[in-house]
Design a protein around this motif. Structure first.
Motif, PDB file in Angstrom:
ATOM      1  N   GLN A   1      -9.083   1.443  -0.379  1.00  0.00           N
ATOM      2  CA  GLN A   1      -7.963   0.655  -0.878  1.00  0.00           C
ATOM      3  C   GLN A   1      -6.645   1.163  -0.294  1.00  0.00           C
ATOM      4  O   GLN A   1      -5.668   0.418  -0.216  1.00  0.00           O
ATOM      5  CB  GLN A   1      -7.914   0.718  -2.402  1.00  0.00           C
ATOM      6  CG  GLN A   1      -8.891  -0.208  -3.102  1.00  0.00           C
ATOM      7  CD  GLN A   1      -8.447  -1.649  -3.020  1.00  0.00           C
ATOM      8  OE1 GLN A   1      -8.756  -2.350  -2.048  1.00  0.00           O
ATOM      9  NE2 GLN A   1      -7.721  -2.116  -4.016  1.00  0.00           N
ATOM     10  N   HIS A   2      -6.621   2.432   0.033  1.00  0.00           N
ATOM     11  CA  HIS A   2      -5.438   3.054   0.594  1.00  0.00           C
ATOM     12  C   HIS A   2      -5.830   3.996   1.717  1.00  0.00           C
ATOM     13  O   HIS A   2      -7.014   4.301   1.903  1.00  0.00           O
ATOM     14  CB  HIS A   2      -4.680   3.843  -0.478  1.00  0.00           C
ATOM     15  CG  HIS A   2      -3.951   2.994  -1.469  1.00  0.00           C
ATOM     16  ND1 HIS A   2      -2.705   2.473  -1.222  1.00  0.00           N
ATOM     17  CD2 HIS A   2      -4.313   2.571  -2.707  1.00  0.00           C
ATOM     18  CE1 HIS A   2      -2.315   1.763  -2.273  1.00  0.00           C
ATOM     19  NE2 HIS A   2      -3.274   1.808  -3.186  1.00  0.00           N
TER      20      HIS A   2
ATOM     21  N   THR B   1      -8.771   6.273  -4.283  1.00  0.00           N
ATOM     22  CA  THR B   1      -8.018   5.247  -3.550  1.00  0.00           C
ATOM     23  C   THR B   1      -8.357   5.239  -2.064  1.00  0.00           C
ATOM     24  O   THR B   1      -8.261   4.202  -1.408  1.00  0.00           O
ATOM     25  CB  THR B   1      -6.493   5.428  -3.715  1.00  0.00           C
ATOM     26  OG1 THR B   1      -6.092   6.665  -3.136  1.00  0.00           O
ATOM     27  CG2 THR B   1      -6.089   5.383  -5.176  1.00  0.00           C
TER      28      THR B   1
ATOM     29  N   SER C   1       1.370   4.501  -2.759  1.00  0.00           N
ATOM     30  CA  SER C   1       0.319   4.037  -3.653  1.00  0.00           C
ATOM     31  C   SER C   1       0.776   4.066  -5.113  1.00  0.00           C
ATOM     32  O   SER C   1       1.067   5.135  -5.658  1.00  0.00           O
ATOM     33  CB  SER C   1      -0.930   4.916  -3.500  1.00  0.00           C
ATOM     34  OG  SER C   1      -1.833   4.680  -4.558  1.00  0.00           O
TER      35      SER C   1
ATOM     36  N   LEU D   1       0.795  -1.230   0.000  1.00  0.00           N
ATOM     37  CA  LEU D   1       0.000   0.000   0.000  1.00  0.00           C
ATOM     38  C   LEU D   1       0.827   1.280   0.000  1.00  0.00           C
ATOM     39  O   LEU D   1       0.393   2.295  -0.557  1.00  0.00           O
ATOM     40  CB  LEU D   1      -0.935  -0.010   1.218  1.00  0.00           C
ATOM     41  CG  LEU D   1      -1.880  -1.220   1.333  1.00  0.00           C
ATOM     42  CD1 LEU D   1      -2.746  -1.086   2.568  1.00  0.00           C
ATOM     43  CD2 LEU D   1      -2.734  -1.354   0.081  1.00  0.00           C
TER      44      LEU D   1
ATOM     45  N   ASP E   1      -0.553   6.817   2.160  1.00  0.00           N
ATOM     46  CA  ASP E   1      -0.186   6.151   0.910  1.00  0.00           C
ATOM     47  C   ASP E   1      -0.276   7.117  -0.264  1.00  0.00           C
ATOM     48  O   ASP E   1       0.571   7.110  -1.162  1.00  0.00           O
ATOM     49  CB  ASP E   1      -1.114   4.964   0.642  1.00  0.00           C
ATOM     50  CG  ASP E   1      -1.125   3.947   1.760  1.00  0.00           C
ATOM     51  OD1 ASP E   1      -0.116   3.837   2.475  1.00  0.00           O
ATOM     52  OD2 ASP E   1      -2.169   3.267   1.921  1.00  0.00           O
TER      53      ASP E   1
END
Length: 230
Positions: free
Chosen positions: A184-185, A179, A141, A138, A189
């Motif tokens: 997801q992040h 993101t 990113s 992660l 990140d």
């Protein structure tokens, strides 16, 4: 065969073919190789209080997925620029993946994803993304890195319409936001990815790293030519 060769020359200059192929290979090594090596290591969560405030918005998975098509288009556009500009772009990409691989091994990270309970298409796509992409690799990113480079790599190309160059920056920002809204992040990140991409692009135009990269590409090109000749 000659017709196909001419079409290929129009789409992609010869000097950009090996660098573009290296992008795919080296990204795979950094991402999947890092995951394979560090999969059983202790992973760190890097979320901040800010991340708890950022809402989970499954519909933004549409932007997250469209990023892959955006990268394909813009990486090809960057590859079609003059040789010096294209090499600077690809060198920056190479630098970022080197740093990513080191980071994935020195500081393996993970995050806690929310439970997706909706029955709409965005929730279904969100679950698909979660199943296909493990919560690791992660920081920084890669989504943000590739998006930043996709925008900055074509910003001075006057042959590309101004509206599309402006759109590229706007869409790169939207991808970075997606993101964190898809969880997801986390925010760190995103900041790390943008900072790394910006630093790599600057370095690739101002120091001997770019000369090393060009020598490496030239050696690869000669080997490919020798193979084709034999």
């Amino acid at each position: 065969m000659e017709y196909l060769k001419k079409c290929g020359n129009k789409l992609l200059p010869e000097y950009s073919r090996i660098p573009l192929a290296l992008v795919l290979v080296w990204n795979g090594i950094a991402y999947y190789g890092g995951r394979l090596i560090a999969q059983n290591w202790q992973h760190t969560q890097m979320d901040l209080p800010l991340d708890a405030v950022i809402p989970f918005a499954p519909w933004t998975v549409s932007i997250y997925i469209l990023s892959y098509f955006f990268w394909i288009v813009n990486y090809i556009l960057a590859a079609r620029r003059d040789e010096a500009s294209a090499y600077r772009f690809f060198c920056a990409d190479f630098i970022t993946r080197c740093v990513c691989l080191i980071s994935f091994l020195i500081l393996p990270t993970t995050n806690v994803r929310p439970e997706v309970i909706g029955s709409d298409i965005w929730s279904a796509l969100m679950r698909l993304v979660y199943r296909s992409d493990a919560a690791d690799n992660l920081f920084p990113s890669i989504h943000c890195i590739a998006s930043y480079l996709s925008a900055v790599g074509i910003k001075n190309d006057k042959s590309i319409p101004l509206w599309y160059r402006i759109f590229s920056y706007g869409f790169a920002v939207a991808i970075c936001i997606s993101t964190v809204t898809t969880k997801q992040h986390v925010a760190v990140d995103v900041v790390g990815g943008i900072a790394l991409a910006a630093a790599a692009y600057w370095v690739s135009g101002h120091c001997a790293v770019s000369a090393f990269y060009i020598r490496m590409i030239d050696r690869l090109r000669r080997k490919v030519c020798m193979t084709n000749t034999n």
